[in-house]
Design a protein around this motif. Structure first.
Motif, PDB file in Angstrom:
ATOM      1  N   LYS A  45      38.461  55.452  57.171  1.00 55.44           N
ATOM      2  CA  LYS A  45      38.536  54.242  56.352  1.00 55.44           C
ATOM      3  C   LYS A  45      38.098  54.585  54.931  1.00 55.44           C
ATOM      4  O   LYS A  45      37.064  55.219  54.729  1.00 55.44           O
ATOM      5  CB  LYS A  45      37.619  53.145  56.894  1.00 55.44           C
ATOM      6  N   TYR A  46      38.888  54.144  53.966  1.00 55.01           N
ATOM      7  CA  TYR A  46      38.513  54.326  52.559  1.00 55.01           C
ATOM      8  C   TYR A  46      38.675  52.982  51.863  1.00 55.01           C
ATOM      9  O   TYR A  46      39.731  52.348  51.948  1.00 55.01           O
ATOM     10  CB  TYR A  46      39.400  55.388  51.905  1.00 55.01           C
ATOM     11  N   ASP A  47      37.587  52.583  51.232  1.00 56.68           N
ATOM     12  CA  ASP A  47      37.592  51.270  50.565  1.00 56.68           C
ATOM     13  C   ASP A  47      37.951  50.167  51.556  1.00 56.68           C
ATOM     14  O   ASP A  47      38.636  49.193  51.224  1.00 56.68           O
ATOM     15  CB  ASP A  47      38.585  51.285  49.399  1.00 56.68           C
ATOM     16  N   GLY A  48      37.490  50.326  52.826  1.00 58.35           N
ATOM     17  CA  GLY A  48      37.709  49.321  53.854  1.00 58.35           C
ATOM     18  C   GLY A  48      39.066  49.358  54.519  1.00 58.35           C
ATOM     19  O   GLY A  48      39.324  48.595  55.458  1.00 58.35           O
ATOM     20  N   GLU A  49      39.959  50.236  54.081  1.00 56.06           N
ATOM     21  CA  GLU A  49      41.306  50.309  54.641  1.00 56.06           C
ATOM     22  C   GLU A  49      41.418  51.503  55.585  1.00 56.06           C
ATOM     23  O   GLU A  49      40.985  52.608  55.263  1.00 56.06           O
ATOM     24  CB  GLU A  49      42.330  50.446  53.511  1.00 56.06           C
TER      25      GLU A  49
END
Length: 759
Positions: free
Chosen positions: A97-101
């Motif tokens: 997950k990066y930046d919640g995605e």
């Protein structure tokens, strides 16, 4: 040229892009293994859809489950249980997950996605650049290898480089997803008997508490096999938060632009054991291995792995000057052969290696007749281990013989993992009793090539004796054939011709089996006169009589070797009226429809003649080759290499080359249309045989190494090495000359085309 093969890169397969069909197909080709564990070349994402994956399996050699075979009509002696190699916890899974995605190859914006399998190093790498919906970018690089130095270990390195500051980055690693195991494979309504899909997971798992690593205990439902899986995740970067929740490890970071985060993961798989043999040592050894690799660090473990691979290639590579694509294809085959072999004396080599679940992970005659020669001449210690596996299942082979009403001797199972027969279709299974002689041939060849008398006079000879005893009881002396020894109701290598009398291959191999046992019993009596496995002189006399009077069917009028008593009395299959889509025949015609015709699935009589070239005139080999080639479909991947090698021997250079090209690129080009189920390991062995025993004409006769080299004119040079009686020999062939160099060992005399040469 195949899309994976790039010009000028004879060591790497490269995949570019995110086409799901390409990624799915390459799962098999990108598989990594070391004889103990193997993992398919699937992507790391835990939630990957079947669109991108046929099967994400991680497999352990010999880890199988059983279930009863259901028959509509049962008969005495039928195989009772399926044995099926089963997927185990897949230690390569990851969620990011990066930046919640969450990264999802299906929907995420991934650029420059590519994967490369480096055959020289034995490492699979993947890289891509990911931009989130909010425009934040992350560069990703992933390495994966399965260690030869630590057979329990699969290692991964994740290199993540954010391009922005102060974004959350979470990486989670899963060891055993109880919800998805058994449901994540691509399901097909496919009646192909060569594979057996598993609808659900076939093992149970539980955590082992109070250990200084994430440890998981797994056990099969029915076969009684157990193993332990361990997991370590390490990083030198600043971790905001790390959570270990049973089988899931999660690490959280705050991104700093262009500051790389490196995460290493080691997953360890223990040896197999039965419940009653579980000891603290198994767990302690696994923890010790995990501790060693963690303390050594990823780079050191990787360097050791690369060094081991370099040593392998130094002795096993075959160099071809003139065709770069073929060079890569050949190295690809050698790479997968090397990966497939069990090395512990308790496991063997399945028809698909550890690259897929085709044929349920069973061991066949493929090992001895197609894969064994490669190890015998390049890594004889592995060849010995493969024979020790056969010795370990000798008790089961003796029991199988008793089931078949044979009072003395042994009958090795046609397809098996634990030594018991697992073929539910006996006409193409149990009836292929030639497996006894195939194993005997491998044993005898091992003795000739290595000079390992310690093995030959003990374990090897015991197997030769027990297989020889089987033939005397299964066959009989037939007064109607002048007292010849006949062997009835068998199936030879050609599975399109079943339950026949006097299959030529079987009878010739049985004759040799008896001769091998006689020779080594007499050697043992000279060296150890008081120990001879209770072989009486009367028994030895009967072996000699059967060997001398073995019936070998031959048609004097046609001047052709008969595949069996009935083959020439059958109608030839109508090949002209058989549409291409009806091949392989076994998927489109009832067995009896096939059995009543002259049609061969694969080399049979031609294989018998190739194994014993000096027993036949060149003219006879040519007549038989021409005849059987016309009625052979090559529906088996084992076939083309044999026809190619025989073509070399009879001067059919164009055919030899064409057959070889089909074998060399079979999996890369998906020639058999089933590479997704695993590589064709026997064909890969046949490729090596085609080069060394075909084009170079290597064979051993009475303890002497012979060559009859014929380098195809399409190539500038072939270079390879072979081991023979504690020597290492390098052979360099061109279309016009051949050079032999003694690299290691004492002086040796070889024979090239009848002429002696001293190295």
């Amino acid at each position: 040229m195949h899309e994976l093969i790039e010009k000028g890169t004879p060591w790497t397969l490269k995949e570019v892009g995110t086409d799901p069909e390409v990624i799915k197909q390459n799962e098999t080709l990108f598989s990594l293994s070391n004889g103990h564990i193997g993992t398919r070349g699937s992507l790391e994402e835990t939630h990957l859809t079947p669109e991108f994956s046929h099967s994400k399996s991680t497999l352990m050699n010999g880890f199988f489950d059983t279930e009863p075979i259901t028959y509509g009509e049962w008969a005495y002696g039928y195989a009772t249980h399926h044995q099926t190699t089963i997927p185990i916890p897949d230690g390569k899974k990851m969620e990011m997950k990066y930046d919640g995605e969450v990264f999802d190859l299906t929907s995420s914006d991934a650029k420059d996605h590519n994967r490369t399998l480096d055959l020289k190093k034995g490492i699979l790498t993947r890289s891509y650049s990911w931009k989130t919906e909010n425009g934040h970018e992350l560069e990703v690089s992933i390495e994966r290898f399965v260690s030869y130095d630590y057979p329990e270990i699969m290692a991964q390195r994740f290199i993540l480089t954010p391009k922005d500051d102060n974004n959350s980055l979470e990486v989670s690693f899963e060891l055993d997803d109880l919800k998805s195991m058994g449901k994540e494979r691509d399901k097909e309504d496919d009646p192909d008997p060569r594979k057996k899909e598993q609808a659900s997971r076939r093992f149970e798992s539980d955590d082992l508490e109070f250990y200084d690593a994430d440890m998981l205990h797994i056990k099969t439902h029915a076969s009684g096999l157990h193993a332990v899986v361990g997991n370590r995740v390490v990083t030198d970067n600043d971790v905001h938060q790390q959570i270990s929740d049973k089988n899931r490890d999660s690490l959280s970071f705050y991104s700093k632009a262009n500051q790389t985060i490196v995460i290493d993961r080691f997953v360890a798989y223990s040896e197999l054991y039965k419940e009653e043999s579980l000891t603290e040592n198994i767990i302690d050894n696994l923890i010790r291995t995990l501790k060693n690799v963690t303390e050594s660090g990823y780079e050191k473990v990787k360097a050791e792995h690369i060094s081991t691979m370099e040593s392998f290639w130094e002795h096993s590579d075959i160099q071809i000057d003139g065709e770069p694509a073929l060079q890569l294809g050949l190295r690809f085959n050698l790479f997968h052969l090397h990966q497939a072999a069990g090395r512990d004396g308790k496991t063997n080599m399945s028809a698909k290696g550890l690259t897929g679940e085709g044929y349920e992970g069973h061991y066949f005659w493929d090992t001895e007749m197609y894969m064994f020669p490669f190890f015998l001449y390049t890594q004889p210690e592995i060849a010995r281990s493969l024979l020790m596996y056969r010795y370990s299942i000798l008790p089961q082979a003796k029991e199988r013989a008793r089931t078949m009403a044979i009072a003395n001797g042994a009958l090795f199972a046609w397809r098996t993992i634990n030594g018991e027969e697992a073929s539910p279709y006996y006409p193409a299974g149990t009836a292929q009793i030639h497996i006894n002689a195939d194993i005997a041939h491998a044993i005898y060849s091992y003795g000739e090539v290595t000079g390992d008398d310690a093995f030959m006079l003990n374990e090897g000879l015991e197997m030769l004796v027990e297989t020889a005893r089987f033939w005397l009881e299964w066959g009989h002396f037939d007064d109607n054939r002048g007292g010849a020894f006949v062997i009835n109701d068998v199936t030879g290598p050609d599975e399109y011709t079943a339950i026949v009398n006097n299959n030529y291959y079987t009878n010739l191999m049985a004759k040799k089996n008896l001769a091998y046992a006689i020779e080594w019993i007499e050697k043992r009596r000279r060296q150890l006169p008081d120990e001879d496995f209770n072989v009486s002189q009367d028994e030895l006399t009967e072996w000699k009589k059967a060997e001398e009077h073995m019936y070998l069917p031959y048609d004097e009028d046609k001047q052709l070797t008969m595949q069996d008593d009935s083959f020439f009395h059958k109608k030839v299959w109508d090949f002209e009226q058989t549409p291409k889509e009806n091949y392989p025949l076994l998927l489109n015609y009832h067995p009896l429809t096939i059995y009543k015709h002259q049609v061969c699935k694969q080399a049979d009589t031609v294989l018998a003649q190739f194994l014993f070239l000096d027993d036949f005139s060149k003219e006879q080999k040519k007549r038989d080759f021409d005849y059987y080639e016309k009625v052979t479909t090559h529906d088996s991947s084992l076939s083309r290499s044999v026809f190619g090698m025989m073509a070399s021997q009879i001067g059919e250079e164009k055919k030899a080359y064409d057959y070889f090209m089909d074998t060399a690129l079979m999996d890369i080009s998906d020639l058999q249309s089933n590479t997704k189920d695993g590589v064709h390991a026997a064909n890969m062995g046949g490729t090596w045989m085609s080069m060394v025993q075909g084009f170079a004409g290597l064979r051993v006769d009475k303890g002497t190494l012979h060559f009859s080299p014929q380098c195809p004119s399409e190539w500038e040079r072939i270079v390879f090495k072979v081991r023979f009686q504690k020597r290492l020999i390098q052979v360099s062939m061109t279309p016009s000359s051949t050079d032999y160099q003694l690299v290691e060992g004492d002086q040796l005399t070889i024979i090239e085309n009848g002429e002696k040469k001293t190295l």
